[in-house]
Design an enzyme around this catalytic site. Structure first.
Site, short mmCIF file in Angstrom:
data_model
loop_
_atom_site.label_atom_id
_atom_site.label_comp_id
_atom_site.label_asym_id
_atom_site.label_seq_id
_atom_site.Cartn_x
_atom_site.Cartn_y
_atom_site.Cartn_z
N SER A 150 0.86 -1.19 0.00
CA SER A 150 0.00 0.00 0.00
C SER A 150 0.89 1.23 0.00
O SER A 150 2.04 1.18 0.47
CB SER A 150 -0.88 0.01 1.26
OG SER A 150 -1.49 1.26 1.42
N TYR A 163 -1.27 -0.63 10.79
CA TYR A 163 -1.45 -1.05 9.38
C TYR A 163 -0.27 -0.57 8.55
O TYR A 163 0.29 -1.34 7.75
CB TYR A 163 -2.77 -0.46 8.86
CG TYR A 163 -3.07 -0.70 7.40
CD1 TYR A 163 -3.56 -1.92 6.96
CD2 TYR A 163 -2.87 0.31 6.46
CE1 TYR A 163 -3.84 -2.13 5.62
CE2 TYR A 163 -3.16 0.12 5.11
CZ TYR A 163 -3.64 -1.11 4.70
OH TYR A 163 -3.93 -1.32 3.37
#
Ligand SMILES: NC(=O)c1ccc[n+]([C@@H]2O[C@H](COP(=O)([O-])OP(=O)(O)OC[C@H]3O[C@@H](n4cnc5c(N)ncnc54)[C@H](O)[C@@H]3O)[C@@H](O)[C@H]2O)c1
Length: 285
Positions: A150, A163
């Site tokens: 990501s 995350y």
């Protein structure tokens, strides 16, 4: 000289995790469209069946396996079954990942929350590589392992530190594993998308309506990502076109990383600002 057929995945088998919807589905569909046989994995039986039906109805070759990648026994059972069948594998796409709505200051998070984010974003990659990479290695024809990271692995994401940490770790893992598997001609890379419109991430739903006027200038390229954007990068990394590309991460982000904190100014195409143009976070969480 490169030819269009270098893009073809004919004769190759690809396994895609979390292929029932979103980015994973787009990857599976794209690889099938470019002639790979695709093994779709998902923990959701209904999504899985619908995905397989859609790909096969369009003429692709697809087989579904209901597997929860956070369950080592389920992952290993499939790997053993594939080995026993003598099924080859050339491409492994570790797509599963989730922020699990853990959006709060890090100092308020618990060890259990850290473990849950770790399990779904990082440890499942360990399980899948450990289980399926030997199948690719033993086939002896090289291969490609692609992990979906990501943009949050490359820029800070305040209130989602856990995350962000897991997505950052994917790039380190990719660099190291790429070296270990290079002697087997197995390449290991990652793709790092910016916000992409999927069921997990619906940017319109978490943007305050009064800020939707900024919708078209939020990203330098004037839109959010679509699952096909990441699928295109995966296709390149899966194909022979990228046969000398390993240990790296492709950014699929409409220029967001390059922009850093720069934004286009509302109503002024060619003017940019580093200053906040709204008075709060803009988001509904
Ligand atoms: N959507 C975004 O904005 C975005 C941005 C950057 C990175 N990513 C990454 O892209 C990947 C896909 O994201 P998405 O938005 O398409 O997600 P999604 O939630 O829309 O789809 C995920 C799919 O994976 C399946 N799945 C979830 N947990 C599973 C498990 N334990 N075992 C097997 N299958 C499981 C789900 O059933 C679903 O079909 C993730 O790694 C995510 O972190 C997404």
């Amino acid at each position: 000289m490169l030819k269009p057929e270098d893009m073809s995945l004919a004769g190759k088998t690809a396994l895609v995790t979390g292929a029932g919807r979103g980015i994973g589905y787009a990857i599976a569909e794209t690889l099938a469209n470019f002639s790979a046989e695709v093994l779709l994995l998902d923990k959701d039986e209904a999504l899985l069946q619908a995905a397989v039906e859609r790909i096969t109805a369009a003429g692709g070759r697809a087989v579904g396996h209901r597997v929860d990648v956070t369950d080592a026994a389920e992952v290993n059972r499939l790997a053993e079954a594939l080995s026993e069948q003598g099924a080859g594998m050339d491409i492994l796409v570790n797509n599963v990942g989730d922020h699990l709505n853990l959006i709060k200051p890090f100092l308020q998070t618990s060890e259990e929350e850290w473990d849950a984010i770790y399990d779904i974003n990082l440890k499942q990659i360990y399980r899948c590589v450990r289980a399926f990479a030997p199948i690719i290695r033993d086939a002896g024809s090289g291969g490609s392992i692609i992990n979906i990271s990501s943009i949050e692995g490359y820029r800070a994401i305040p209130t989602c530190a856990t995350y962000g940490a897991m997505k950052t770790a994917i790039s380190g893992f990719v660099r190291n594993l790429a070296m270990e598997l290079a002697p087997y001609r197995i390449r290991v890379n990652a793709v790092a998308p910016e916000t992409t419109e999927t069921e997990q991430v619906d940017p319109k739903a978490f943007t305050h309506p009064q800020y939707l006027e900024h919708w078209d200038i939020w990203n330098p390229m004037g839109r959010w990502g679509q699952p096909k954007d990441t699928a295109a990068a995966v296709l390149y990394l899966a194909s022979n076109l990228s046969e000398w590309v390993t240990g790296t991460t492709m950014h699929v982000d409409g220029g967001a990383l390059a922009a850093g904190g720069w934004y286009r100014m509302p109503g002024q195409e060619q003017r940019w600002t580093l200053a906040p143009v709204i008075s709060d976070s803009g988001f509904i969480y």
